[in-house]
Design a protein around this motif. Sequence first.
Motif, PDB file in Angstrom:
ATOM      1  N   UNK A  11       0.794  -1.455  -0.031  1.00 47.35           N
ATOM      2  CA  UNK A  11      -0.069   0.004  -0.056  1.00 47.35           C
ATOM      3  C   UNK A  11       0.814   1.076  -0.048  1.00 47.35           C
ATOM      4  N   UNK A  12       1.832   1.220   0.879  1.00 44.98           N
ATOM      5  CA  UNK A  12       2.710   2.542   0.983  1.00 44.98           C
ATOM      6  C   UNK A  12       3.789   2.621  -0.048  1.00 44.98           C
ATOM      7  N   UNK A  13       4.376   1.609  -0.291  1.00 46.59           N
ATOM      8  CA  UNK A  13       5.132   1.714  -1.538  1.00 46.59           C
ATOM      9  C   UNK A  13       4.956   2.416  -2.653  1.00 46.59           C
ATOM     10  N   UNK A  14       3.818   2.201  -3.605  1.00 45.74           N
ATOM     11  CA  UNK A  14       3.560   2.928  -4.694  1.00 45.74           C
ATOM     12  C   UNK A  14       3.086   4.269  -4.422  1.00 45.74           C
ATOM     13  N   UNK A  15       2.495   4.672  -3.230  1.00 45.83           N
ATOM     14  CA  UNK A  15       2.391   6.239  -2.963  1.00 45.83           C
ATOM     15  C   UNK A  15       3.925   6.875  -2.720  1.00 45.83           C
ATOM     16  N   UNK A  16       4.753   6.197  -2.009  1.00 47.41           N
ATOM     17  CA  UNK A  16       6.177   6.900  -1.993  1.00 47.41           C
ATOM     18  C   UNK A  16       6.914   6.911  -3.304  1.00 47.41           C
ATOM     19  N   UNK A  17       6.796   5.836  -4.090  1.00 48.07           N
ATOM     20  CA  UNK A  17       7.432   5.899  -5.481  1.00 48.07           C
ATOM     21  C   UNK A  17       6.714   6.921  -6.419  1.00 48.07           C
ATOM     22  N   UNK A  18       5.338   7.050  -6.307  1.00 51.02           N
ATOM     23  CA  UNK A  18       4.593   8.244  -7.221  1.00 51.02           C
ATOM     24  C   UNK A  18       5.034   9.460  -6.942  1.00 51.02           C
ATOM     25  N   UNK A  19       5.286   9.595  -5.440  1.00 49.35           N
ATOM     26  CA  UNK A  19       5.740  11.085  -4.934  1.00 49.35           C
ATOM     27  C   UNK A  19       7.044  11.382  -5.367  1.00 49.35           C
ATOM     28  N   UNK A 257       1.934   2.465  14.568  1.00 54.38           N
ATOM     29  CA  UNK A 257       1.298   3.032  13.485  1.00 54.38           C
ATOM     30  C   UNK A 257       1.032   2.201  12.204  1.00 54.38           C
ATOM     31  N   UNK A 258       2.053   1.611  11.990  1.00 56.39           N
ATOM     32  CA  UNK A 258       2.019   0.726  10.502  1.00 56.39           C
ATOM     33  C   UNK A 258       1.861  -0.713  11.045  1.00 56.39           C
ATOM     34  N   UNK A 259       0.778  -1.431  10.561  1.00 55.25           N
ATOM     35  CA  UNK A 259       0.729  -2.740  10.746  1.00 55.25           C
ATOM     36  C   UNK A 259       1.757  -3.741  10.276  1.00 55.25           C
ATOM     37  N   UNK A 260       2.190  -4.516  11.141  1.00 55.36           N
ATOM     38  CA  UNK A 260       3.182  -5.445  10.680  1.00 55.36           C
ATOM     39  C   UNK A 260       4.637  -4.691  10.562  1.00 55.36           C
ATOM     40  N   UNK A 261       4.773  -3.417  10.715  1.00 56.33           N
ATOM     41  CA  UNK A 261       6.168  -2.613  10.414  1.00 56.33           C
ATOM     42  C   UNK A 261       6.545  -1.969  11.905  1.00 56.33           C
ATOM     43  N   UNK A 262       5.365  -1.805  12.864  1.00 55.60           N
ATOM     44  CA  UNK A 262       5.635  -0.854  14.196  1.00 55.60           C
ATOM     45  C   UNK A 262       5.446   0.670  13.619  1.00 55.60           C
ATOM     46  N   UNK A 263       6.610   1.373  14.183  1.00 57.03           N
ATOM     47  CA  UNK A 263       6.235   2.846  13.578  1.00 57.03           C
ATOM     48  C   UNK A 263       6.948   3.173  12.607  1.00 57.03           C
ATOM     49  N   UNK A 264       6.683   4.580  12.353  1.00 59.65           N
ATOM     50  CA  UNK A 264       7.433   5.304  11.247  1.00 59.65           C
ATOM     51  C   UNK A 264       8.893   5.177  11.445  1.00 59.65           C
TER      52      UNK A 264
END
Length: 287
Positions: A11-19, A257-264
Amino acid sequence: MTKIRTLTALILAPIAIAAILLLPTPWLAALAAVVFLAGLWEWFKLAEIDDTLSRTVLLLVNLLLMVALVWASRSSSGGSLVLFQLATVVGVIWWLLAALWLKHYSFASDHDTHARMFKLAASTLAVVPAWCALGLIHASDPTPSVWGTIPKGHLWLLTALMIVWAADSGAYFVGRRFGKHKLSPRISPNKTVEGLLGGLAAGIAVGVAGGALAGASPAQLPWVALVALLAVAASVVGDLYESLLKRHVGAKDSSNLLPGHGGILDRLDGVLAALPVFALGKAWLGF
């Protein structure tokens, strides 16, 4: 847990890559500042700054430092990135010192004012230079790449981040499958030497591939591989350092905050260390 971790990343990777690829550098720097400051907020928790007002003031001080760097870099001719370059060098020096800190596990491990001061200073020395390095890499080459109108600098930043992501994934899966020798059992019992080697291999491979796509010549690719290796090594120091902070306060993650990853901060720890190293290596070796 692996499924949740993978789903969150998808979910997060495509958002980061597009930005990274589509936003101009000022807008990306503003967005990155929000993310980095969110990680800094979690760092304050690990430094045992529990009072919300105190954490807010400290966050504003770091935000003002970022704003001051941007303001001082402006000029009638369009601006200079010298201050960002200096901050990046400071970041590299800091992570070299952090590597020494890892050898002295008990340093600043108590809960008095002096320990907090060291960890608060470390937070600024880690976050602000990494943010400066991100902007430097993104703005490093505005010429269009072979991928149309996307500037080469944008691809270089994506490469730098993908090196860290690939190294993290490579270390995770190789460590789970083949890990036998502990890397740093007192700080992070789950990390293994085999995982480290897997992460190095994955990070270098992605770095070379990304460098080629970003426009590096065949003669430059060995230097890209070297910088990728150093960036992965730095990311491991960043990861272990955050683990050290968590060990000192008995925390498993910086937040949930991030499921499966912990925090930012759990996702940024390696990035904070790798970006200054990559930016300095790229500038020094000229690719």
